[in-house]
Design a protein around this motif. Sequence first.
Motif, PDB file in Angstrom:
ATOM      1  N   GLY A  33       0.842  -1.195   0.000  1.00  0.00           N
ATOM      2  CA  GLY A  33       0.000   0.000   0.000  1.00  0.00           C
ATOM      3  C   GLY A  33       0.872   1.238   0.000  1.00  0.00           C
ATOM      4  O   GLY A  33       2.092   1.154  -0.065  1.00  0.00           O
ATOM      5  N   PRO A  34       0.280   2.402   0.081  1.00  0.00           N
ATOM      6  CA  PRO A  34       1.086   3.623   0.125  1.00  0.00           C
ATOM      7  C   PRO A  34       1.864   3.729   1.433  1.00  0.00           C
ATOM      8  O   PRO A  34       1.400   3.313   2.487  1.00  0.00           O
ATOM      9  CB  PRO A  34       0.060   4.742   0.000  1.00  0.00           C
ATOM     10  CG  PRO A  34      -1.229   4.135   0.395  1.00  0.00           C
ATOM     11  CD  PRO A  34      -1.141   2.673   0.091  1.00  0.00           C
ATOM     12  N   ARG A  35       3.091   4.266   1.348  1.00  0.00           N
ATOM     13  CA  ARG A  35       3.947   4.462   2.518  1.00  0.00           C
ATOM     14  C   ARG A  35       4.374   5.923   2.574  1.00  0.00           C
ATOM     15  O   ARG A  35       4.687   6.523   1.554  1.00  0.00           O
ATOM     16  CB  ARG A  35       5.182   3.570   2.417  1.00  0.00           C
ATOM     17  CG  ARG A  35       4.879   2.111   2.604  1.00  0.00           C
ATOM     18  CD  ARG A  35       6.141   1.270   2.608  1.00  0.00           C
ATOM     19  NE  ARG A  35       6.937   1.399   1.398  1.00  0.00           N
ATOM     20  CZ  ARG A  35       6.710   0.752   0.270  1.00  0.00           C
ATOM     21  NH1 ARG A  35       5.680  -0.054   0.185  1.00  0.00           N
ATOM     22  NH2 ARG A  35       7.484   0.910  -0.779  1.00  0.00           N
ATOM     23  N   HIS A  36       4.404   6.475   3.768  1.00  0.00           N
ATOM     24  CA  HIS A  36       4.829   7.849   3.992  1.00  0.00           C
ATOM     25  C   HIS A  36       6.043   7.812   4.910  1.00  0.00           C
ATOM     26  O   HIS A  36       5.988   7.216   5.984  1.00  0.00           O
ATOM     27  CB  HIS A  36       3.715   8.674   4.629  1.00  0.00           C
ATOM     28  CG  HIS A  36       2.443   8.654   3.849  1.00  0.00           C
ATOM     29  ND1 HIS A  36       2.281   9.375   2.691  1.00  0.00           N
ATOM     30  CD2 HIS A  36       1.294   7.982   4.037  1.00  0.00           C
ATOM     31  CE1 HIS A  36       1.073   9.150   2.216  1.00  0.00           C
ATOM     32  NE2 HIS A  36       0.453   8.301   3.017  1.00  0.00           N
ATOM     33  N   THR A  37       7.133   8.446   4.489  1.00  0.00           N
ATOM     34  CA  THR A  37       8.364   8.478   5.271  1.00  0.00           C
ATOM     35  C   THR A  37       8.690   9.916   5.631  1.00  0.00           C
ATOM     36  O   THR A  37       8.671  10.794   4.774  1.00  0.00           O
ATOM     37  CB  THR A  37       9.529   7.859   4.474  1.00  0.00           C
ATOM     38  OG1 THR A  37       9.186   6.531   4.101  1.00  0.00           O
ATOM     39  CG2 THR A  37      10.799   7.833   5.295  1.00  0.00           C
ATOM     40  N   ILE A  38       9.009  10.143   6.910  1.00  0.00           N
ATOM     41  CA  ILE A  38       9.394  11.460   7.401  1.00  0.00           C
ATOM     42  C   ILE A  38      10.795  11.315   7.985  1.00  0.00           C
ATOM     43  O   ILE A  38      11.016  10.526   8.899  1.00  0.00           O
ATOM     44  CB  ILE A  38       8.404  11.960   8.465  1.00  0.00           C
ATOM     45  CG1 ILE A  38       7.001  12.010   7.879  1.00  0.00           C
ATOM     46  CG2 ILE A  38       8.839  13.309   8.999  1.00  0.00           C
ATOM     47  CD1 ILE A  38       5.922  12.218   8.904  1.00  0.00           C
ATOM     48  N   SER A  39      11.752  12.088   7.458  1.00  0.00           N
ATOM     49  CA  SER A  39      13.144  11.985   7.858  1.00  0.00           C
ATOM     50  C   SER A  39      13.548  13.144   8.759  1.00  0.00           C
ATOM     51  O   SER A  39      12.956  14.221   8.709  1.00  0.00           O
ATOM     52  CB  SER A  39      14.034  11.980   6.617  1.00  0.00           C
ATOM     53  OG  SER A  39      15.393  12.007   6.984  1.00  0.00           O
ATOM     54  N   SER A  40      14.579  12.926   9.570  1.00  0.00           N
ATOM     55  CA  SER A  40      15.090  13.987  10.440  1.00  0.00           C
ATOM     56  C   SER A  40      15.772  15.085   9.642  1.00  0.00           C
ATOM     57  O   SER A  40      15.986  16.185  10.154  1.00  0.00           O
ATOM     58  CB  SER A  40      16.067  13.405  11.458  1.00  0.00           C
ATOM     59  OG  SER A  40      17.201  12.868  10.801  1.00  0.00           O
ATOM     60  N   THR A  41      16.106  14.843   8.380  1.00  0.00           N
ATOM     61  CA  THR A  41      16.732  15.860   7.534  1.00  0.00           C
ATOM     62  C   THR A  41      15.700  16.764   6.873  1.00  0.00           C
ATOM     63  O   THR A  41      16.063  17.691   6.161  1.00  0.00           O
ATOM     64  CB  THR A  41      17.593  15.206   6.443  1.00  0.00           C
ATOM     65  OG1 THR A  41      16.760  14.385   5.622  1.00  0.00           O
ATOM     66  CG2 THR A  41      18.708  14.382   7.043  1.00  0.00           C
ATOM     67  N   GLY A  42      14.411  16.500   7.077  1.00  0.00           N
ATOM     68  CA  GLY A  42      13.361  17.325   6.505  1.00  0.00           C
ATOM     69  C   GLY A  42      12.725  16.754   5.255  1.00  0.00           C
ATOM     70  O   GLY A  42      11.810  17.336   4.707  1.00  0.00           O
ATOM     71  N   ARG A  43      13.196  15.625   4.793  1.00  0.00           N
ATOM     72  CA  ARG A  43      12.645  15.022   3.585  1.00  0.00           C
ATOM     73  C   ARG A  43      11.391  14.234   3.917  1.00  0.00           C
ATOM     74  O   ARG A  43      11.357  13.484   4.878  1.00  0.00           O
ATOM     75  CB  ARG A  43      13.669  14.100   2.938  1.00  0.00           C
ATOM     76  CG  ARG A  43      13.134  13.405   1.703  1.00  0.00           C
ATOM     77  CD  ARG A  43      14.163  12.531   1.068  1.00  0.00           C
ATOM     78  NE  ARG A  43      15.209  13.377   0.522  1.00  0.00           N
ATOM     79  CZ  ARG A  43      16.402  12.943   0.179  1.00  0.00           C
ATOM     80  NH1 ARG A  43      16.722  11.694   0.351  1.00  0.00           N
ATOM     81  NH2 ARG A  43      17.287  13.775  -0.316  1.00  0.00           N
ATOM     82  N   ARG A  44      10.355  14.419   3.111  1.00  0.00           N
ATOM     83  CA  ARG A  44       9.121  13.649   3.231  1.00  0.00           C
ATOM     84  C   ARG A  44       8.912  12.917   1.919  1.00  0.00           C
ATOM     85  O   ARG A  44       8.925  13.534   0.862  1.00  0.00           O
ATOM     86  CB  ARG A  44       7.941  14.550   3.518  1.00  0.00           C
ATOM     87  CG  ARG A  44       8.031  15.192   4.877  1.00  0.00           C
ATOM     88  CD  ARG A  44       6.883  16.118   5.108  1.00  0.00           C
ATOM     89  NE  ARG A  44       7.061  16.760   6.402  1.00  0.00           N
ATOM     90  CZ  ARG A  44       6.095  16.927   7.267  1.00  0.00           C
ATOM     91  NH1 ARG A  44       4.883  16.531   6.994  1.00  0.00           N
ATOM     92  NH2 ARG A  44       6.340  17.503   8.421  1.00  0.00           N
ATOM     93  N   THR A  45       8.720  11.611   1.990  1.00  0.00           N
ATOM     94  CA  THR A  45       8.573  10.794   0.796  1.00  0.00           C
ATOM     95  C   THR A  45       7.287   9.995   0.878  1.00  0.00           C
ATOM     96  O   THR A  45       6.978   9.418   1.913  1.00  0.00           O
ATOM     97  CB  THR A  45       9.765   9.822   0.645  1.00  0.00           C
ATOM     98  OG1 THR A  45      10.971  10.564   0.640  1.00  0.00           O
ATOM     99  CG2 THR A  45       9.659   9.010  -0.617  1.00  0.00           C
ATOM    100  N   THR A  46       6.545   9.976  -0.219  1.00  0.00           N
ATOM    101  CA  THR A  46       5.378   9.118  -0.362  1.00  0.00           C
ATOM    102  C   THR A  46       5.686   8.148  -1.477  1.00  0.00           C
ATOM    103  O   THR A  46       6.089   8.561  -2.568  1.00  0.00           O
ATOM    104  CB  THR A  46       4.125   9.940  -0.704  1.00  0.00           C
ATOM    105  OG1 THR A  46       3.914  10.890   0.331  1.00  0.00           O
ATOM    106  CG2 THR A  46       2.908   9.044  -0.820  1.00  0.00           C
TER     107      THR A  46
END
Length: 66
Positions: A33-46
């Motif tokens: 399914g869809p995944r959302h990633t939030i990084s400590s460097t400020g990057r957000r990936t879907t």
Amino acid sequence: MAITFRKSIRILPGVTLNINRFSWSITLGARGGPRHTISSTGRRTTSMDLPGPLGWRHNHRHGRRR
């Protein structure tokens, strides 16, 4: 050859904490399914796996880390 470090820890079903040498991130969502990633460097990936050899990914960066 560079030395790398990466560790993934499953916190809850569908929630994973990823740690490497430079940052950490939290991934929400299960495989398939869809995944959302939030990084400590400020990057957000879907991202999402599509049938066959296809995949979809969208990156968004908030600010820059120096």
